[in-house]
Design an enzyme around this catalytic site. Structure first.
Site, short mmCIF file in Angstrom:
data_model
loop_
_atom_site.label_atom_id
_atom_site.label_comp_id
_atom_site.label_asym_id
_atom_site.label_seq_id
_atom_site.Cartn_x
_atom_site.Cartn_y
_atom_site.Cartn_z
N HIS A 64 72.44 59.29 28.92
CA HIS A 64 73.57 59.82 28.18
C HIS A 64 74.15 58.68 27.34
CE1 HIS A 64 74.58 63.58 30.80
NE2 HIS A 64 73.33 63.57 30.40
N GLU A 68 77.03 57.10 27.48
CA GLU A 68 77.69 56.06 28.27
C GLU A 68 76.67 55.23 29.06
OE1 GLU A 68 80.48 59.69 28.15
OE2 GLU A 68 78.34 59.33 28.27
N SER A 119 83.93 64.02 26.38
CA SER A 119 84.41 63.84 27.75
C SER A 119 83.24 63.53 28.69
CB SER A 119 85.12 65.13 28.19
OG SER A 119 85.68 65.01 29.46
#
Length: 147
Positions: free
Chosen positions: A52, A54, A79
């Site tokens: 992902h 992050e 988010s």
């Protein structure tokens, strides 16, 4: 630089990922005004279950002393999901600035319950990136969020 300017780096990373046929979610890790690195969702490009925005950002930076993470801010265009939230908590990152949470509401409550400051910039640009992507590739989006 401001939170908006650092988020712009995450947005640029998201756009790079999308230009490669991937999912337009990007991230940047910043400590004391210094950008340590950026990343973007590479699940499509690398056939990865865990890259992902992050986690890619953290991987791109490499190992850091714990004290560095504890001074960092994670900027992310969307988010953070449970997995990315877990990484943020594991490394003790105390602050998360997100572009938006209308498209997807991640584990923000878990972050807050563990003392992480969560700031939503409610970015129209981030919302539009996701709206355009989901309209073009709804099956890929549903796969990414586990639907």
């Amino acid at each position: 630089m401001s939170d908006q300017e650092f988020l712009a780096l995450a947005i640029a990373a998201a756009r790079e990922g999308r230009s490669q046929g991937g999912i337009p979610i990007g991230a940047a890790l910043v400590v004391d005004g210094k950008v340590l690195g950026t990343g973007y969702n590479k699940r499509v490009q690398q056939k990865s279950a865990i890259r992902h925005g992050e986690t890619d950002c953290l991987e791109n930076i490499g190992r850091l002393p714990a004290k560095i993470y504890r001074q960092a801010t994670m900027y992310t265009t969307l988010s953070p999901c449970n997995m990315c939230t877990g990484a943020i908590l594991l490394y003790g990152i105390p602050r998360v600035v997100l572009g938006e949470n209308e498209t997807f509401m991640g584990a923000e409550d878990l972050l807050r319950a563990n003392g992480v400051e969560v700031i939503n910039l409610n970015s129209d640009e981030c919302k539009q990136l996701m709206k355009d992507f989901i309209a073009a590739e709804p099956e890929l989006w549903n796969e990414d969020i586990g639907v």
